[in-house]
Motif scaffolding. Structure first.
Motif, mmCIF file in Angstrom:
data_model
loop_
_atom_site.group_PDB
_atom_site.id
_atom_site.type_symbol
_atom_site.label_atom_id
_atom_site.label_comp_id
_atom_site.label_asym_id
_atom_site.label_seq_id
_atom_site.Cartn_x
_atom_site.Cartn_y
_atom_site.Cartn_z
ATOM 1 N N PRO A 63 -11.652 -25.293 22.937
ATOM 2 C CA PRO A 63 -11.400 -25.539 21.784
ATOM 3 C C PRO A 63 -11.117 -24.976 20.671
ATOM 4 C CG PRO A 63 -12.920 -26.592 22.572
ATOM 5 C CD PRO A 63 -13.400 -25.589 22.805
ATOM 6 N N CYS A 64 -11.492 -24.020 20.318
ATOM 7 C CA CYS A 64 -10.637 -22.786 19.417
ATOM 8 C C CYS A 64 -9.524 -22.389 19.169
ATOM 9 C CB CYS A 64 -11.705 -21.253 19.069
ATOM 10 S SG CYS A 64 -13.299 -21.579 18.602
ATOM 11 N N PHE A 65 -8.816 -22.897 20.644
ATOM 12 C CA PHE A 65 -7.119 -22.165 21.238
ATOM 13 C C PHE A 65 -6.394 -23.030 20.591
ATOM 14 C CE2 PHE A 65 -9.044 -19.320 24.361
ATOM 15 C CZ PHE A 65 -8.831 -18.267 23.786
ATOM 16 N N SER A 66 -7.487 -24.307 19.990
ATOM 17 C CA SER A 66 -6.681 -25.302 19.049
ATOM 18 C C SER A 66 -5.839 -24.788 18.311
ATOM 19 C CB SER A 66 -6.927 -26.813 19.524
ATOM 20 O OG SER A 66 -8.428 -26.400 18.166
ATOM 21 N N LEU A 67 -6.537 -24.159 17.543
ATOM 22 C CA LEU A 67 -6.301 -23.705 16.127
ATOM 23 C C LEU A 67 -4.950 -22.219 15.960
ATOM 24 C CD1 LEU A 67 -9.506 -22.199 14.847
ATOM 25 C CD2 LEU A 67 -8.792 -24.327 13.952
ATOM 26 N N THR A 68 -4.203 -22.373 17.762
ATOM 27 C CA THR A 68 -3.303 -22.249 17.396
ATOM 28 C C THR A 68 -1.515 -22.385 17.122
ATOM 29 O OG1 THR A 68 -2.884 -22.330 20.021
ATOM 30 C CG2 THR A 68 -3.330 -20.063 19.806
ATOM 31 N N GLY A 69 -2.396 -24.132 17.428
ATOM 32 C CA GLY A 69 -1.673 -25.450 16.425
ATOM 33 C C GLY A 69 -0.414 -25.958 18.138
ATOM 34 N N PHE A 70 -1.053 -26.826 17.915
ATOM 35 C CA PHE A 70 0.252 -27.807 18.972
ATOM 36 C C PHE A 70 -0.670 -29.510 18.334
ATOM 37 C CE2 PHE A 70 -3.886 -27.052 21.067
ATOM 38 C CZ PHE A 70 -4.359 -27.743 21.604
ATOM 39 N N TYR B 133 -1.562 -32.729 17.311
ATOM 40 C CA TYR B 133 -2.985 -32.730 17.877
ATOM 41 C C TYR B 133 -3.976 -32.413 17.303
ATOM 42 C CZ TYR B 133 0.050 -37.512 17.724
ATOM 43 O OH TYR B 133 1.266 -38.561 18.178
ATOM 44 N N SER B 134 -3.345 -31.552 17.384
ATOM 45 C CA SER B 134 -4.734 -30.093 17.275
ATOM 46 C C SER B 134 -5.229 -30.265 16.309
ATOM 47 C CB SER B 134 -4.135 -28.251 17.760
ATOM 48 O OG SER B 134 -3.318 -28.232 16.638
ATOM 49 N N ASP B 135 -5.418 -31.556 15.127
ATOM 50 C CA ASP B 135 -6.488 -31.097 14.256
ATOM 51 C C ASP B 135 -7.553 -31.604 14.808
ATOM 52 O OD1 ASP B 135 -4.835 -29.319 12.459
ATOM 53 O OD2 ASP B 135 -4.190 -31.386 11.010
ATOM 54 N N LEU B 136 -7.295 -32.660 15.364
ATOM 55 C CA LEU B 136 -8.229 -33.709 15.771
ATOM 56 C C LEU B 136 -10.133 -32.647 16.189
ATOM 57 C CD1 LEU B 136 -6.072 -36.258 17.878
ATOM 58 C CD2 LEU B 136 -7.859 -36.294 15.717
ATOM 59 N N PHE B 137 -9.403 -31.447 17.035
ATOM 60 C CA PHE B 137 -10.374 -30.927 17.778
ATOM 61 C C PHE B 137 -11.351 -30.121 16.374
ATOM 62 C CE2 PHE B 137 -7.292 -30.480 20.493
ATOM 63 C CZ PHE B 137 -7.904 -30.309 22.417
ATOM 64 N N THR B 138 -11.273 -30.296 15.192
ATOM 65 C CA THR B 138 -12.152 -30.228 14.055
ATOM 66 C C THR B 138 -13.293 -30.806 14.311
ATOM 67 O OG1 THR B 138 -10.006 -29.730 12.813
ATOM 68 C CG2 THR B 138 -12.030 -29.590 11.881
ATOM 69 N N VAL B 139 -12.841 -31.812 14.744
ATOM 70 C CA VAL B 139 -14.626 -32.249 14.815
ATOM 71 C C VAL B 139 -15.533 -31.140 15.821
ATOM 72 C CG1 VAL B 139 -13.388 -34.761 14.801
ATOM 73 C CG2 VAL B 139 -13.850 -33.898 17.244
ATOM 74 N N ILE B 140 -15.040 -30.388 16.351
ATOM 75 C CA ILE B 140 -16.193 -29.738 17.385
ATOM 76 C C ILE B 140 -16.302 -28.917 16.427
ATOM 77 C CG2 ILE B 140 -16.133 -27.949 19.567
ATOM 78 C CD1 ILE B 140 -13.755 -29.943 20.603
ATOM 79 N N PRO B 141 -17.507 -28.514 17.002
ATOM 80 C CA PRO B 141 -18.864 -27.917 15.392
ATOM 81 C C PRO B 141 -17.997 -26.295 15.346
ATOM 82 C CG PRO B 141 -20.109 -29.349 16.464
ATOM 83 C CD PRO B 141 -18.828 -29.636 16.490
ATOM 84 N N SER B 142 -17.640 -26.055 16.474
ATOM 85 C CA SER B 142 -16.585 -24.488 16.526
ATOM 86 C C SER B 142 -15.530 -24.357 16.068
ATOM 87 C CB SER B 142 -17.259 -24.002 18.117
ATOM 88 O OG SER B 142 -16.406 -24.627 18.867
#
Lengths: 233, 230
Positions: B163-170, B172-181
């Protein structure tokens, strides 16, 4: 004959334990992951930067060969530490197999798999063209490296925790395969004394016999020292 | 006081087992590699290095530590000693976080990176390390060998790393911030690249809460599977 029976038992033990079986196929997953990377990530990076990375792709093969060998070596090292904790290695030393037989048996497993995965890695990745003799030689070095890693962990780590610390430090040895890229003279000279450097050099200069000789010297030098240490212990 | 003694004992144990020495070596190697990176890549590479290695070292080491203590009978003694489970686990978390912080600070301090928010770097390293160490404690409860432990950490690592790859941005990728890592990586990137104050505070609060939840969970798993061996 005894060795074969014991090897068969080892294989049965590994296949029976799903965790061990998974660990033995992890290098295959690594090869697949890197193949996908070469197929999809490399063109993407190539499009992003102007620098041509294609001439350096053989480092991917070198990295995979070293990682497969060190993974298998680490697994074997921990397997032997577990055997030592469970007094199995002690038990083996009083059987006809003996202390050396036990060691050969355990290490043979990771070394054979290293040879297999190195050759497989070469053909699957397909990032460098090498003579068949060189492929075999690289797989021999890889097999020797897995033995070195297994022995390093087993002989120097008194327990599992030290084994983990060793495994962490041993992973750092991989850097020596890439010192040419860093162009630091002192680091390159230091790398001469470590096996990963020679895997890269053999791949870079597959037609220079002197490199083969020096690679054998360094690799078997490590093996000799580690076996001597094991026997003294 | 008991907790302090336990932390001190764990630190001595880690020193004796070469953790600090290994991390000196690892730090040197990272510094060599990082020194070759151009500044624009270093600004992303440095936080990623600190996040992917020193911050998660707890996950790598705690399994071996607990298995060794189990084998040596330390845990049997623990049951009849005044040291409570929470103190035992907390001492592991704190002592491993100490190594993480030292390594993170050394890698950052000796690299040629410009300005860093040291407070945020400290908080993000401690909170990330806590989560991963507590995960390691939960994983090790069901393992008998290091090889078993290593393989069982893989799904956790995938769950946390992918899920850290969500930080590359797409979208609703901000939703992944609920995952602690992801939250931890966001905070760590903020320590190097800057982050709005409200975002930093909310991430710190969220990660502290996650650490608390993971701690309760780890205590339950540890007591059930290791102490009472259910």
């Amino acid at each position: 004959m005894l060795q074969i029976i014991h090897l068969k038992n080892d294989l049965r033990q590994i296949l029976r334990d799903p965790i061990m079986a998974i660990l033995m196929v992890v290098p295959l997953l690594l090869i697949i992951a890197f193949k996908l990377m070469v197929l999809y990530l490399v063109p993407f990076i190539q499009a992003l930067i102007e620098f041509d990375i294609l001439p350096y792709l053989y480092y991917v093969f070198v990295f995979v060969v070293i990682m497969c060998a060190s993974m298998l070596g680490i697994v074997t090292g921990f397997m032997m530490i577990d055997d030592r904790d469970g007094k199995i290695s002690e038990l083996m030393s009083v059987t006809p197999l003996g202390r050396n037989g036990y060691l050969i048996n355990r290490l043979l497993f990771s070394s054979v798999l290293s040879v297999f995965y190195s050759i497989l890695g070469y053909y699957v990745l397909n990032v460098v063209e090498l003579p068949f003799v060189t492929i075999l030689f690289v797989s021999l070095l890889s097999s020797n490296y897995s033995i070195i890693i297994g022995l390093l962990i087993f002989t120097f780590a008194d327990d599992k925790v030290k084994g983990l610390a060793f495994a962490k430090a041993i992973n750092s040895l991989t850097l020596f395969a890439f010192t040419d890229l860093l162009a630091l003279k002192w680091l390159t000279v230091l790398s001469w004394f470590f096996p990963p450097y020679w895997i890269t050099l053999v791949v870079q200069t597959p037609h220079t016999l002197l490199v083969y000789g020096l690679a054998l010297l360094v690799n078997f030098g490590w093996l000799f020292l580690l076996i001597r240490h094991y026997r003294k212990k | 006081m008991r907790l302090l003694h336990a932390v001190w004992t764990d630190m001595r144990f880690q020193w004796k087992h070469g953790f600090y020495l290994v991390y000196v070596l690892v730090t040197i190697i990272y510094l060599i590699i990082l020194s070759f990176l151009p500044n624009d890549i270093l600004s992303v590479g440095l936080p990623l290095v600190v996040f992917s290695d020193p911050s998660v070292l707890g996950l790598f080491f705690v399994g071996g530590i607990i298995m060794l203590e189990k084998m040596q009978g330390v845990l049997s003694v623990l049951v009849v000693s005044p040291l409570r489970t929470i103190e035992y686990i907390l001492s592991k978390v704190v002592s491993l976080a100490f190594v993480s912080v030292l390594a993170a600070f050394a890698i950052t301090g000796f690299s040629s990176y410009g300005s860093v928010s040291w407070l945020l770097l400290f908080l993000s390293t401690v909170l990330t390390s806590g989560i991963f160490t507590l995960c390691g404690i939960m994983i090790t409860a069901g393992c008998n060998t290091v090889n078993q432990y290593i393989i069982k950490t893989v799904p956790y690592m995938l769950l946390f790393v992918l899920p850290c790859f969500s930080l590359t941005g797409f979208p609703y990728s901000d939703l992944f911030t609920v995952i602690p890592s992801v939250a931890a990586l966001r905070l760590m990137l903020g320590a190097y690249m800057g982050i709005p104050l409200y975002e930093a505070i909310s991430l710190v609060i969220y990660l502290t809460g996650m650490n608390y939840l993971f701690m309760r969970w780890a205590i339950r798993v540890f007591e059930n599977k290791i102490i009472y061996q259910n």
